[in-house]
Design a protein around this motif. Structure first.
Motif, PDB file in Angstrom:
ATOM      1  N   ILE A   1       0.840  -1.109  -0.152  1.00 18.11           N
ATOM      2  CA  ILE A   1       0.208  -0.007  -0.067  1.00 18.11           C
ATOM      3  C   ILE A   1       0.988   1.196   0.058  1.00 18.11           C
ATOM      4  O   ILE A   1       1.642   1.422   0.876  1.00 18.11           O
ATOM      5  N   SER A   2       0.777   1.905  -1.090  1.00 20.33           N
ATOM      6  CA  SER A   2       1.675   3.095  -1.238  1.00 20.33           C
ATOM      7  C   SER A   2       1.098   4.075  -1.982  1.00 20.33           C
ATOM      8  O   SER A   2       0.394   3.735  -3.069  1.00 20.33           O
ATOM      9  N   GLY A   3       1.032   5.474  -1.725  1.00 24.89           N
ATOM     10  CA  GLY A   3       0.341   6.581  -2.528  1.00 24.89           C
ATOM     11  C   GLY A   3       1.371   6.891  -3.693  1.00 24.89           C
ATOM     12  O   GLY A   3       0.802   7.503  -4.663  1.00 24.89           O
ATOM     13  N   ASP A   4       2.544   6.287  -3.758  1.00 22.49           N
ATOM     14  CA  ASP A   4       3.454   6.573  -4.786  1.00 22.49           C
ATOM     15  C   ASP A   4       3.372   5.349  -5.816  1.00 22.49           C
ATOM     16  O   ASP A   4       4.231   4.406  -5.539  1.00 22.49           O
ATOM     17  N   PRO A   5       2.533   5.059  -6.800  1.00 24.96           N
ATOM     18  CA  PRO A   5       2.728   3.715  -7.670  1.00 24.96           C
ATOM     19  C   PRO A   5       4.133   3.401  -7.994  1.00 24.96           C
ATOM     20  O   PRO A   5       4.369   2.447  -8.282  1.00 24.96           O
ATOM     21  N   ARG A   6       4.851   4.485  -8.491  1.00 30.54           N
ATOM     22  CA  ARG A   6       6.177   3.982  -9.093  1.00 30.54           C
ATOM     23  C   ARG A   6       7.004   3.401  -7.731  1.00 30.54           C
ATOM     24  O   ARG A   6       7.540   2.296  -8.004  1.00 30.54           O
ATOM     25  N   ALA A   7       7.133   3.673  -6.511  1.00 31.46           N
ATOM     26  CA  ALA A   7       7.776   3.300  -5.367  1.00 31.46           C
ATOM     27  C   ALA A   7       6.955   1.982  -5.102  1.00 31.46           C
ATOM     28  O   ALA A   7       7.997   0.804  -5.042  1.00 31.46           O
ATOM     29  N   ALA A   8       5.593   1.935  -5.269  1.00 28.51           N
ATOM     30  CA  ALA A   8       5.013   0.569  -5.136  1.00 28.51           C
ATOM     31  C   ALA A   8       5.557  -0.688  -5.827  1.00 28.51           C
ATOM     32  O   ALA A   8       5.743  -1.590  -5.552  1.00 28.51           O
ATOM     33  N   THR A   9       5.572  -0.232  -7.230  1.00 29.66           N
ATOM     34  CA  THR A   9       5.966  -1.103  -8.162  1.00 29.66           C
ATOM     35  C   THR A   9       7.560  -1.579  -7.944  1.00 29.66           C
ATOM     36  O   THR A   9       7.869  -2.894  -8.056  1.00 29.66           O
ATOM     37  N   ARG A  10       8.368  -0.757  -7.301  1.00 28.61           N
ATOM     38  CA  ARG A  10       9.600  -1.152  -6.910  1.00 28.61           C
ATOM     39  C   ARG A  10       9.698  -1.926  -5.777  1.00 28.61           C
ATOM     40  O   ARG A  10      10.396  -2.921  -5.660  1.00 28.61           O
ATOM     41  N   TYR A  11       8.813  -1.612  -4.957  1.00 27.82           N
ATOM     42  CA  TYR A  11       8.743  -2.333  -3.663  1.00 27.82           C
ATOM     43  C   TYR A  11       8.219  -3.897  -4.129  1.00 27.82           C
ATOM     44  O   TYR A  11       8.905  -5.077  -3.764  1.00 27.82           O
ATOM     45  N   ALA A  12       7.329  -4.130  -5.055  1.00 28.61           N
ATOM     46  CA  ALA A  12       6.808  -5.496  -5.492  1.00 28.61           C
ATOM     47  C   ALA A  12       7.848  -5.998  -6.347  1.00 28.61           C
ATOM     48  O   ALA A  12       7.912  -7.198  -6.030  1.00 28.61           O
ATOM     49  N   ALA A  13       8.676  -5.271  -6.997  1.00 34.70           N
ATOM     50  CA  ALA A  13       9.775  -6.055  -7.711  1.00 34.70           C
ATOM     51  C   ALA A  13      10.850  -6.830  -6.929  1.00 34.70           C
ATOM     52  O   ALA A  13      11.644  -7.557  -7.320  1.00 34.70           O
ATOM     53  N   ALA A  14      10.862  -6.209  -5.568  1.00 34.72           N
ATOM     54  CA  ALA A  14      11.993  -6.703  -4.701  1.00 34.72           C
ATOM     55  C   ALA A  14      11.585  -7.843  -3.729  1.00 34.72           C
ATOM     56  O   ALA A  14      12.142  -8.197  -2.897  1.00 34.72           O
ATOM     57  N   MET A  15      10.223  -8.318  -4.051  1.00 36.19           N
ATOM     58  CA  MET A  15       9.749  -9.508  -3.446  1.00 36.19           C
ATOM     59  C   MET A  15      10.461 -10.750  -3.803  1.00 36.19           C
ATOM     60  O   MET A  15      11.023 -10.850  -5.010  1.00 36.19           O
ATOM     61  N   PRO A  16      10.654 -11.840  -2.786  1.00 31.02           N
ATOM     62  CA  PRO A  16      11.292 -13.191  -3.140  1.00 31.02           C
ATOM     63  C   PRO A  16      10.419 -13.954  -4.212  1.00 31.02           C
ATOM     64  O   PRO A  16       9.403 -13.320  -4.467  1.00 31.02           O
ATOM     65  N   ALA A  17      11.103 -14.692  -5.007  1.00 27.53           N
ATOM     66  CA  ALA A  17      10.192 -15.053  -6.401  1.00 27.53           C
ATOM     67  C   ALA A  17       8.855 -15.777  -6.086  1.00 27.53           C
ATOM     68  O   ALA A  17       7.929 -15.851  -6.801  1.00 27.53           O
ATOM     69  N   GLN A  18       8.845 -16.373  -4.788  1.00 28.50           N
ATOM     70  CA  GLN A  18       7.536 -17.125  -4.443  1.00 28.50           C
ATOM     71  C   GLN A  18       6.604 -16.302  -3.971  1.00 28.50           C
ATOM     72  O   GLN A  18       5.468 -16.835  -3.412  1.00 28.50           O
ATOM     73  N   VAL A  19       6.653 -14.945  -3.898  1.00 33.42           N
ATOM     74  CA  VAL A  19       5.925 -14.037  -3.050  1.00 33.42           C
ATOM     75  C   VAL A  19       5.080 -13.294  -4.258  1.00 33.42           C
ATOM     76  O   VAL A  19       5.517 -12.691  -5.236  1.00 33.42           O
ATOM     77  N   ARG A  20       3.732 -13.585  -4.397  1.00 37.81           N
ATOM     78  CA  ARG A  20       2.577 -12.878  -5.169  1.00 37.81           C
ATOM     79  C   ARG A  20       2.336 -11.544  -4.563  1.00 37.81           C
ATOM     80  O   ARG A  20       1.675 -11.461  -3.572  1.00 37.81           O
ATOM     81  N   THR A  21       2.497 -10.625  -5.494  1.00 38.59           N
ATOM     82  CA  THR A  21       2.195  -9.003  -4.842  1.00 38.59           C
ATOM     83  C   THR A  21       1.152  -8.299  -5.510  1.00 38.59           C
ATOM     84  O   THR A  21       0.920  -8.364  -6.730  1.00 38.59           O
ATOM     85  N   GLN A  22       0.335  -7.653  -4.653  1.00 36.70           N
ATOM     86  CA  GLN A  22      -0.886  -7.078  -5.142  1.00 36.70           C
ATOM     87  C   GLN A  22      -0.493  -5.457  -4.620  1.00 36.70           C
ATOM     88  O   GLN A  22      -0.234  -5.250  -3.402  1.00 36.70           O
ATOM     89  N   VAL A  23      -0.633  -4.625  -5.422  1.00 43.71           N
ATOM     90  CA  VAL A  23      -0.239  -3.077  -5.190  1.00 43.71           C
ATOM     91  C   VAL A  23      -1.556  -2.361  -5.181  1.00 43.71           C
ATOM     92  O   VAL A  23      -2.440  -2.505  -5.985  1.00 43.71           O
ATOM     93  N   GLU A  24      -1.676  -1.738  -4.123  1.00 44.87           N
ATOM     94  CA  GLU A  24      -2.786  -0.670  -3.883  1.00 44.87           C
ATOM     95  C   GLU A  24      -2.422   0.735  -3.545  1.00 44.87           C
ATOM     96  O   GLU A  24      -1.522   0.812  -2.638  1.00 44.87           O
TER      97      GLU A  24
END
Length: 454
Positions: free
Chosen positions: A158-181
């Motif tokens: 959950i981040s008000g900054d879509p670009r930052a949220a995308t960077r956080y999601a990209a840093a997840m371990p391979a087996q983590v499925r990420t939903q950005v809000e």
């Protein structure tokens, strides 16, 4: 919050300084001067938290932490690494060795104690689960290595900054499925939907991240959900406030992908450990009230529920009736088909009981081939009708005994309705007398009990 803390450092001055600070906050402190002594002290003292220096002779903090986390008697103890090393590789290596946190000297006292309190709160919850667990089940859980992640997990960012949220999601371990809000309302709903981890960007100007964290901790559906908060460097007040609100971990901007991955993995491993403890506890509680052969409730549980139902009935509530069913000539079944055949009959009988009774009825194996059924809200006529349906169901078709064998089975049933002021013992006795009458009258029949006053 008081606790016992083990301080590990090869420098006496550092030990005395940390010891003085912790004792000033009313913590009980024990110390060790190297990794070998730390492992022995952890086994013996069972501290609530370990503050572990990295740079030590003989065995450094990384190896010490790995050994602590490999040992079943100490792997549940939170470890905070304290060191002058401040490179990203050092932090990541510390987290990957099993440390719960990594603090760089010089340590801000406010931040230190906020981190300590946060980890102690978590350990208190886990200890409660561990102490409620049976010794056999706990031994099984504690012998399992927490290890690496081996199945898919779900994280919500959950981040008000879509670009930052995308960077956080990209840093997840391979087996983590990420939903950005980007909206906290939809983010909260996503967190309620079976998430394993929540990442909240406290630097987002569009919403109050701390308030969102407080709402998550206040919601029963998300109270146990791990939260990793992103904060600005140097924002000690927000970090302390977040930890006090129940955030599990914090990471500073700019977020390093390797550190994010390590911290996420730590939180997910810890959550899976807690989930295993809760699952084991649920299974232990289920075993405590369930007959292992039939899956029905056991005698202790049904006695407790019968007392509750009769107390409610005696206080002006709905009527309650009781059935006692006994499989006819069960000894002959065992003699002819063996105890394995008898077990098939008992399990099949339980299945038909569960199939033929109402959802609110409570059935239990009372002992041997005898079963008790409590019918809340049912009068004698309804109880007798249910007894007849069950009797007919048992006699209607043979029971499968495996290997192509089958056996015809019948049942005798006594039923009784609780009367005003009657005790559970009296109700059981009257239903049992009705059961014996059914046996005496030729079996495969239902008899209703006489009034308690008769």
């Amino acid at each position: 919050m008081s606790a016992r803390i083990l301080v590990v450092d090869d420098q006496p001055a550092n030990v005395r300084l940390l010891e003085a600070k912790l004792q000033a906050e009313y913590f009980d402190v024990c110390t060790a001067v190297d990794g070998f002594a730390a492992i022995e002290a952890a086994k013996l003292e069972q501290p609530d938290l370990i503050l572990l220096d990295v740079m030590m002779p003989g065995m450094d903090g990384y190896e010490t932490c790995r050994l602590l986390k490999d040992e079943p008697r100490t792997r549940h103890i939170p470890v905070v690494m304290v060191t002058a090393l401040d490179q990203r590789e050092d932090r990541i290596r510390g987290l990957e060795s099993g440390a719960d946190d990594f603090l760089t000297k010089p340590i801000d006292d406010v931040t230190l104690f906020a981190r300590v309190r946060s980890l102690l709160r978590l350990k208190t919850v886990l200890d409660e689960l561990r102490h409620r667990e049976s010794s056999d089940a706990l031994s099984y859980v504690m012998s399992e290595p927490i290890g690496d992640l081996d199945s898919v997990a779900r994280a919500v960012v959950i981040s008000g900054d879509p670009r930052a949220a995308t960077r956080y999601a990209a840093a997840m371990p391979a087996q983590v499925r990420t939903q950005v809000e980007t909206d906290p309302v939809t983010g909260l709903e996503a967190a309620r939907s079976n998430a394993d981890l929540l990442i909240v960007d406290l630097t987002s100007p569009g919403f109050d991240g701390l308030r969102l964290c407080a709402r998550i901790r206040a919601d029963a559906a998300t109270r146990q959900l791990p939260i990793l908060a992103v904060i600005n460097p140097g924002d000690t007040p927000s970090a302390v406030r977040a930890l006090d609100l129940g955030v599990n971990d914090i990471i500073h901007r700019p977020v390093d992908a390797g550190e994010m991955m390590a911290r996420v993995s730590t939180q997910l491993r810890r959550k899976r450990y807690a989930d295993r403890l809760r699952t084991q506890l649920d299974e232990s509680l289920e075993m405590a009230i369930t007959d292992p052969l039939t899956g029905l409730h056991n005698r202790r549980y049904i006695a407790s529920r019968l007392h509750q139902a009769m107390e409610s009935s005696n206080n002006g509530g709905a009527p309650v009736s009781l059935l006692i069913a006994d499989i006819d000539h069960f000894k002959s079944i065992n003699d002819r088909y063996g105890h394995e055949g008898g077990d098939y009959v008992l399990r099949g009988f339980a299945e038909r009981v569960q199939r033929d009774l109402r959802a609110l009825d409570l059935a239990a194996r009372y002992g041997g081939e005898e079963f008790v059924i409590v019918m809340p809200g049912a009068g004698l006529a309804e109880a007798r009708g249910a007894s007849e349906r069950l009797r007919a169901s048992i006699a209607s078709e043979p029971f499968d005994l495996g290997d192509g064998r089958s056996a015809c089975v019948t049942v005798s049933i006594g039923c009784a309705q609780a009367e005003d002021g009657e005790s559970a013992e009296s109700l059981l006795r009257r239903a049992d007398e009705a059961l014996y009458l059914a046996k005496d009258e030729g079996r495969n029949r239902v008899e209703a009990a006489h009034s308690a006053a008769a």
